[in-house]
Design an enzyme around this catalytic site. Structure first.
Site, PDB file in Angstrom:
ATOM      1  CD  GLU A  85       8.497  -2.450  11.115  1.00 19.16           C
ATOM      2  OE1 GLU A  85       8.352  -1.689  12.077  1.00 19.16           O
ATOM      3  OE2 GLU A  85       9.564  -2.578  10.512  1.00 19.16           O
ATOM      4  CD  GLU A  86       0.331  -0.596   6.614  1.00 22.08           C
ATOM      5  OE1 GLU A  86      -0.335  -1.309   7.385  1.00 22.08           O
ATOM      6  OE2 GLU A  86      -0.114  -0.044   5.607  1.00 22.08           O
ATOM      7  N   GLY A  87       4.914   0.448   7.093  1.00 25.02           N
ATOM      8  CA  GLY A  87       5.533   1.754   6.930  1.00 25.02           C
ATOM      9  C   GLY A  87       5.196   2.328   5.571  1.00 25.02           C
ATOM     10  CB  VAL A 108       2.577  -4.584   4.894  1.00 24.59           C
ATOM     11  CG1 VAL A 108       2.067  -4.992   6.260  1.00 24.59           C
ATOM     12  CG2 VAL A 108       1.662  -3.572   4.254  1.00 24.59           C
ATOM     13  CB  VAL A 109       7.401  -6.254   7.541  1.00 25.62           C
ATOM     14  CG1 VAL A 109       8.301  -7.456   7.733  1.00 25.62           C
ATOM     15  CG2 VAL A 109       8.158  -5.120   6.893  1.00 25.62           C
ATOM     16  CE  LYS A 163      10.874  -3.116   2.697  1.00 26.11           C
ATOM     17  NZ  LYS A 163      12.151  -2.499   3.071  1.00 26.11           N
ATOM     18  CG  ASP A 199      15.881   5.613   6.869  1.00 27.69           C
ATOM     19  OD1 ASP A 199      15.963   6.497   7.743  1.00 27.69           O
ATOM     20  OD2 ASP A 199      14.838   5.016   6.600  1.00 27.69           O
TER      21      ASP A 199
END
Lengths: 528, 232
Positions: A183-185, A189-190, A205, A300
């Site tokens: 995934e990307e946030g 990116v992971v 990560k 978070d």
């Protein structure tokens, strides 16, 4: 142990030495000292003073031996390191003798301190402690070593002082083989990767550093630090940090966990069972309790940051916003926590907040697990507050003292609803379940339930009991590039349904080697 | 394999003896002097920037550690000093601005060289060069130290120990012991011993100078997980 990290404000005379303000947090050493204390306390039942007398003869001779040995040591040049300090030591060798004789007086002194500490309040071991802002729980002398034989001391010290790390550089990312993007946030990116040496699957990560104006981001430093500090079965494990060829390529290597709760719930047909919800919540709460115990706020918590492996274990991840806090509370940014999980005091602009913000998020997560949909999906800050008020009623000064003094309290739309509507949102939840949600979503942060208390809530002991993690169902892992196996059952000819060629093509791939090849197609997901 | 840990890294005897600089044929006394100067600059810069002492202490430990894995021939003490102070200020939750740091270092170095101190031009190329050097140095420190940049400092321990020994009210001991801790930052003590040992050593020294007797039976240092051999 109650206090693992103690914030100390140095005493005035010490402060003047170098800088006007010296404030610092003592991290694990205190913890380790303190943890040494307990087992011994249990082992010594007799009053300490008695033991000193019995020990005295043996100890005196021992310490004499040590002292004479130490005299020799001083003259012996051991390492360069000592030059500076030793210069002074050498000049004082003569005085050793006087100290030598002070053995008996030393015992007296310790007796005095023992008496002082005998009293129920161990907290202030010396009068000076009162002048310190935060009361420090000093491991009191008699608890530690004074009254215990040397063998016990050695026993306990040795496991504590594990081998210190070597000073070595980072390994290269080439030690890992990239498999696919998970995934990307905003943070980076992971990737899923395989350790070339051991064949283990890990998550890499990659930190985004290209746009950093202020060097290495402080948030990443905090993340690494808090993850190291917070070793817990329900917190994702950091293995190491590796670097790429370019200076700005940094990867954090973590254990690979199959699912995150958010995308898992999106794919599930029906919500988690109550027994599963309880297991997840218990694990989450124990992780949060441990963090708070160590003076860390996650800031978070949300379902997409909760990972679930195929053995029913929850792992809290993404410590990008986590930080340590102290007492008294310092100002921190209020722009934390993903909007849907953000506590009302943050939305109203409180600069000083504490662990209670995490508990609010936990409440939102519980609601989301039960209903399989976000509890408070606000679009904007105002909308978020509006949704909160609609669920819980309008807060007032009576149920939340200090509410009207918060920075944004004046600028919010007033809602004429004083009751809460939690019950109607969770029609199938028991009274205890409703009570836990209500306690987690309490307006006043001071009254909000703590993680420690929540773990003891009757919700977790009533039927249905939490499910054993080993009994959890498993799902195909999205990040791992797995797909639900679709069984082909004979069906009526496609033409009869009026379907096109596409379907036929798909069918053709089923059961072939191409079936599971699409891993990269859906690895790209945006975080909400 | 590099291991992440919160504990302070302790060097082996070989690492202490054969530093990378020595391999690069830098004389030992020059290396010592450069280390001292680098630490001195960090301490002065930290004071001018009003950083807490823990930030300066962390920076100096990082600085010392760095030059046990890298050579003084390859990295300048100015850049690494700036980098470690900048990094340490972040580690200790009191970040400073890059520009402030550059200005302070520029001032200190001009003064050290007995040059007239002229403020840097705001958009001058020198500023950008130093900025670049600083960020590169920071990354180098992180990389070479394997991200083990969280330093355990003995200051808090020392204060606690003094409390247990009931010496906090003494006229000179706390002050002296604190000073010794600061002085020790200039040496490699912090990469040789764990914080409890260092804390005990400075208390020992301070008490000796002040001619205060400490309990020896049982030995007080055992209370604090230290070996007598290490203290001396």
């Amino acid at each position: 142990m109650d206090i693992d990290i103690v914030e100390i404000v140095a005493t005035p005379e010490v402060q003047t030495v170098v800088t006007p303000e010296v404030q610092f947090a003592v991290t694990p050493e205190v913890h380790s000292v303190a943890s040494v204390a307990t087992p011994e306390v249990q082992s010594t039942d007799t009053p300490p003073s008695v033991k000193i007398k019995t020990k005295k003869s043996k100890w005196d001779s021992e310490s004499e031996n040590e002292e004479s040995e130490s005299e020799r040591k001083i003259n012996k040049k051991k390492r360069n390191a000592k030059k500076a300090l030793k210069a002074t030591v050498d000049s004082e060798v003569d005085e050793l003798g006087s100290q030598h004789e002070s053995a008996t007086e030393g015992v007296k002194r310790l007796k005095v301190s023992n008496d002082a500490v005998e009293s129920p309040s161990i907290k202030s071991a010396s009068p000076a402690a009162e002048s310190v802002n935060e009361i420090i729980e000093v491991p009191s002398p008699q608890e530690n070593t004074v009254s215990t034989p040397q063998s016990v001391v050695e026993q306990i010290i040795k496991p504590v002082s594990s081998k210190p790390p070597m000073l070595t550089g980072c390994r290269s990312v080439d030690n890992y083989e990239k498999l696919n993007r998970i995934e990307e946030g905003a943070y980076g990116v992971v990737f899923r990767a395989r350790d070339k040496a051991t064949g283990e699957i890990v998550a890499l990560k990659k930190l985004k550093l290209d746009k950093e104006k202020n060097g290495f981001p402080i948030t990443s430093l905090r993340e690494v630090h808090t993850l190291l500090l917070a070793k817990h079965p329900n917190i994702v494990n950091v293995r190491e940090i590796v670097v790429g060829d370019a200076l700005k390529q940094i990867f954090i290597v973590m254990d690979f966990i199959e699912h995150d709760l958010k995308s898992l719930m999106e794919d599930m047909q029906s919500p988690f069972l109550q027994s599963e919800v309880k297991t997840i919540m218990l694990q989450l709460l124990s992780a949060v309790a441990m963090l708070h115990d160590n003076w860390i706020i996650h800031r978070d918590l949300k379902t997409s940051n909760l990972l679930l492996n195929n053995r029913g274990q929850i792992k809290v991840a993404d410590f990008g916003l986590a930080r340590k806090y102290g007492s008294p509370l310092g100002p921190m940014t209020e722009l934390v926590v993903t909007l849907w999980y953000r506590a009302p005091e943050l939305l109203l602009g409180a600069k000083k907040y504490s662990t209670a913000v995490d508990m609010w998020s936990v409440g939102c997560i519980l609601g989301e697990l039960v209903n399989k949909e976000p509890l408070l999906p606000g679009r904007t800050e105002i909308d978020q507050l509006d949704k909160i008020f609609k669920l819980l009623g309008m807060p007032n000064e009576k149920i939340w003292p200090g509410f009207s003094k918060l920075p944004h309290a004046k600028n919010i739309p007033y809602l004429k609803q004083s009751h809460n509507s939690i019950r109607s949102r969770f029609p199938y939840l028991t009274e205890n379940g409703i009570d836990l949600i209500a306690r987690l979503l309490t307006y006043d942060p001071a009254k909000r339930i703590t993680a420690e208390e929540a773990l003891k809530h009757p919700y977790f002991t009533e039927s249905p009991l939490p499910k054993d993690p080993e009994m959890f169902p498993t799902w195909p892992s999205k990040g791992g590039g797995e797909r639900r196996k679709s069984f082909v059952s004979p069906s009526a000819p496609n033409v009869a349904h009026g379907m096109g060629e596409l379907d036929e093509e798909d069918q053709a791939f089923l059961g072939s080697i191409f079936e599971n090849q699409g891993g990269n197609d859906y690895g790209f997901r945006l975080k909400v | 394999m590099s291991k992440l840990s919160l504990q302070n890294a302790i060097l082996t005897y070989e690492q202490l003896e054969t530093t990378p600089s020595k391999i690069d044929e830098i004389p030992e006394d020059l290396e010592d002097n450069l280390r001292k100067l680098g630490c001195d600059l960090i301490q002065s810069a930290g004071i001018l920037l009003r950083l807490p002492q823990v930030a300066m202490a962390t920076a100096q430990v990082l600085f010392q550690r760095f030059f046990y894995v890298a050579s003084l021939r390859k990295f300048s003490i100015r850049d690494i000093g700036m980098g470690s102070l900048f990094l340490a200020s972040k580690v200790q939750e009191s970040p400073c601005k890059i520009r402030d740091l550059i200005n302070v270092y520029h001032y200190l170095i001009q003064r050290y060289r007995n040059l007239p101190v002229e403020p840097l031009e705001y958009f001058g190329s020198e500023v950008y060069e130093m900025k670049e050097a600083l960020t590169v140095a920071e990354m180098q420190i992180l990389k070479k130290l394997g991200f083990n940049v969280h330093v355990q400092l003995p200051y808090g321990l020392m204060v606690n120990y003094l409390k247990v020994l009931e010496l906090t009210e003494h006229e000179t001991i706390p002050q002296k012991a604190w000073g010794y801790l600061n002085d020790a930052l200039r040496t490699n003590v912090y990469v040789c011993y764990q914080p409890p040992t260092i804390a005990c050593a400075v208390i020992w020294l301070a008490a000796r100078v002040a001619q205060v007797k400490l309990p020896t039976s049982p030995a007080w240092w055992e209370l604090f997980e230290s070996e007598l051999e290490d203290i001396l």
